[in-house]
Design a protein around this motif. Structure first.
Motif, PDB file in Angstrom:
ATOM      1  N   LEU A   1       0.828  -1.201   0.000  1.00  0.00           N
ATOM      2  CA  LEU A   1       0.000   0.000   0.000  1.00  0.00           C
ATOM      3  C   LEU A   1       0.865   1.255   0.000  1.00  0.00           C
ATOM      4  CD1 LEU A   1      -2.815   1.351   0.249  1.00  0.00           C
ATOM      5  CD2 LEU A   1      -2.558   1.193   2.739  1.00  0.00           C
ATOM      6  N   HIS A   2       1.933   1.251   0.829  1.00  0.00           N
ATOM      7  CA  HIS A   2       2.825   2.405   0.880  1.00  0.00           C
ATOM      8  C   HIS A   2       3.553   2.625  -0.458  1.00  0.00           C
ATOM      9  CE1 HIS A   2       3.252   2.586   5.555  1.00  0.00           C
ATOM     10  NE2 HIS A   2       1.981   2.509   5.139  1.00  0.00           N
ATOM     11  N   TRP A   3       3.764   1.565  -1.218  1.00  0.00           N
ATOM     12  CA  TRP A   3       4.519   1.666  -2.471  1.00  0.00           C
ATOM     13  C   TRP A   3       3.719   2.346  -3.577  1.00  0.00           C
ATOM     14  CZ3 TRP A   3       3.710  -1.048  -7.196  1.00  0.00           C
ATOM     15  CH2 TRP A   3       4.707  -0.829  -8.153  1.00  0.00           C
ATOM     16  N   TYR A   4       2.427   1.971  -3.697  1.00  0.00           N
ATOM     17  CA  TYR A   4       1.692   2.479  -4.843  1.00  0.00           C
ATOM     18  C   TYR A   4       0.786   3.658  -4.511  1.00  0.00           C
ATOM     19  CZ  TYR A   4      -2.771   0.237  -3.493  1.00  0.00           C
ATOM     20  OH  TYR A   4      -3.922  -0.124  -2.872  1.00  0.00           O
ATOM     21  N   CYS A   5       0.396   3.840  -3.244  1.00  0.00           N
ATOM     22  CA  CYS A   5      -0.589   4.869  -2.926  1.00  0.00           C
ATOM     23  C   CYS A   5       0.090   6.232  -2.846  1.00  0.00           C
ATOM     24  CB  CYS A   5      -1.266   4.544  -1.599  1.00  0.00           C
ATOM     25  SG  CYS A   5      -2.629   5.686  -1.217  1.00  0.00           S
TER      26      CYS A   5
ATOM     27  N   LEU B   1      -2.408   8.761   1.365  1.00  0.00           N
ATOM     28  CA  LEU B   1      -2.020   7.519   2.032  1.00  0.00           C
ATOM     29  C   LEU B   1      -2.545   7.442   3.456  1.00  0.00           C
ATOM     30  CD1 LEU B   1      -0.418   4.872   2.175  1.00  0.00           C
ATOM     31  CD2 LEU B   1       1.615   6.217   2.773  1.00  0.00           C
ATOM     32  N   GLU B   2      -2.394   8.507   4.214  1.00  0.00           N
ATOM     33  CA  GLU B   2      -2.793   8.477   5.625  1.00  0.00           C
ATOM     34  C   GLU B   2      -4.286   8.214   5.782  1.00  0.00           C
ATOM     35  OE1 GLU B   2      -2.581  11.344   9.621  1.00  0.00           O
ATOM     36  OE2 GLU B   2      -1.680  11.996   7.718  1.00  0.00           O
ATOM     37  N   GLU B   3      -5.074   8.837   4.960  1.00  0.00           N
ATOM     38  CA  GLU B   3      -6.525   8.665   5.051  1.00  0.00           C
ATOM     39  C   GLU B   3      -6.934   7.255   4.652  1.00  0.00           C
ATOM     40  OE1 GLU B   3     -10.614  10.659   3.183  1.00  0.00           O
ATOM     41  OE2 GLU B   3      -8.639  11.461   2.654  1.00  0.00           O
ATOM     42  N   ILE B   4      -6.374   6.752   3.556  1.00  0.00           N
ATOM     43  CA  ILE B   4      -6.724   5.404   3.088  1.00  0.00           C
ATOM     44  C   ILE B   4      -6.270   4.341   4.094  1.00  0.00           C
ATOM     45  CG2 ILE B   4      -6.352   3.699   1.266  1.00  0.00           C
ATOM     46  CD1 ILE B   4      -8.147   6.043   0.472  1.00  0.00           C
ATOM     47  N   GLU B   5      -5.043   4.482   4.587  1.00  0.00           N
ATOM     48  CA  GLU B   5      -4.522   3.486   5.536  1.00  0.00           C
ATOM     49  C   GLU B   5      -5.315   3.497   6.841  1.00  0.00           C
ATOM     50  OE1 GLU B   5      -0.130   1.942   6.927  1.00  0.00           O
ATOM     51  OE2 GLU B   5      -0.484   4.112   6.818  1.00  0.00           O
ATOM     52  N   GLY B   6      -5.715   4.682   7.293  1.00  0.00           N
ATOM     53  CA  GLY B   6      -6.515   4.769   8.511  1.00  0.00           C
ATOM     54  C   GLY B   6      -7.843   4.052   8.370  1.00  0.00           C
TER      55      GLY B   6
END
Length: 336
Positions: free
Chosen positions: A14-18, A23-28
């Motif tokens: 996720l960190h590689w492509y987002c 990123l922070e919002e999607i990962e949360g």
């Protein structure tokens, strides 16, 4: 505590492509949903669903490289980068409203063309006859008087006016008289038997060359009208009758209902002048002498050059004055 963490490989992917800005919002959101699934479905099912969500979220819109390429157009330092979206928006709007766009473009085109035509017309009118040297000193003579009780005016002058002005007034630098006999005349090159018909011919006095623009291609300015049967051609007329050949000294026949009704009278080409521009009130293809015209008059006819207005002998007459001469004052002095 380790049981509450999602799979590390899925997080790294996720960190590689987002993109970093989302990123922070999607990962949360994904971690929050992962914790909820642990409580409802268990860790194994939650890890499986977390990995599935990460993989499904990987698409061309959110893929890091694709996103970088798509946004690089708008972050470029190129001068067109900022206005390119405006062109794209305008094109989409035009395409959506095709008929309205065509109507606007047609109206704009007609307006621009009309404006250009009006400007060309104004320039043409403002420069009318302005190609002559010292055009501000060039004047046409006219006469006015009562005929049958009515006031009449004409741009022609009696034949005696020009000689009198030249002899009695030092303000007059040069003068000429012109006469259009009317009706077309036939001109024939006897060497090739080529015949042309034209109405653009004038009979003029020798002063014509000193009053109007007179750029000679062939011939000598001081001798172009020294013979009664001299004729000066425009450059286009000389090319039409004689081609590339120098026409000086060549014979050209003229047949006219008044000047030579029964046969071709010979004329000698003594000069060729540059064509006058289209915004000129005279367009002479042939310049004949007034002496040639006088030959066609009957012997009993009074001398037209001595007419003061009561008889035959009216010409379109022009004078060129010295600098600073007031034409209205000159007219008053001449009328006394």
């Amino acid at each position: 505590m380790r049981d509450m963490q999602p799979p590390k490989w899925a997080q790294r992917f996720l960190h590689w492509y987002c993109p970093a800005h989302i990123l922070e919002e999607i990962e949360g959101d994904l971690i929050e949903r992962f914790h909820h699934r642990i409580l409802t479905h268990g860790r194994r099912a939650a890890c499986r669903r977390y990995a599935s969500d990460v993989i499904r979220f990987c698409n061309p819109v959110t893929f890091r490289r694709g996103r970088a390429r798509s946004t690089s157009r708008y972050t470029s330092n190129h001068p067109l980068a900022m206005i390119r979206p405006n062109f794209a928006f305008a094109f989409r709007s035009f395409w959506k409203e095709k008929y309205y766009t065509l109507l606007n473009i047609a109206g704009l085109s007609i307006g621009l063309c009309s404006t250009l035509l009006i400007c060309v017309f104004i320039v043409d009118e403002q420069t009318y006859d302005s190609f002559h040297p010292e055009v501000e000193n060039l004047h046409v003579l006219g006469a006015q008087g009562k005929i049958d009780g009515r006031q009449q005016a004409t741009v022609m002058a009696p034949g005696a006016w020009v000689p009198s002005l030249q002899n009695d007034f030092s303000e007059v630098k040069a003068a000429t008289q012109t006469l259009s006999p009317g009706f077309p005349a036939s001109f024939r090159n006897p060497e090739t038997d080529l015949i042309t018909v034209s109405e653009q011919f004038l009979c003029v006095s020798p002063g014509f060359k000193n009053v109007f623009q007179f750029d000679l291609v062939h011939g000598e300015k001081e001798h172009v009208f020294h013979r009664p049967n001299s004729v000066v051609l425009s450059a286009s007329t000389a090319d039409r009758l004689f081609g590339d050949e120098n026409p000086l000294g060549k014979t050209l026949g003229i047949k006219h209902i008044f000047l030579s009704p029964n046969k071709y009278e010979p004329l000698i080409v003594t000069g060729v002048i540059q064509d006058y521009p289209t915004n000129s009130h005279i367009q002479p293809d042939y310049l004949l002498t007034l002496d040639f015209f006088k030959k066609s008059l009957p012997p009993s006819q009074p001398d037209w050059q001595k007419n003061w207005g009561a008889d035959y002998g009216w010409f379109t007459s022009y004078i060129r004055t010295n600098n600073g001469v007031d034409p209205s004052r000159l007219a008053q002095l001449f009328g006394k």
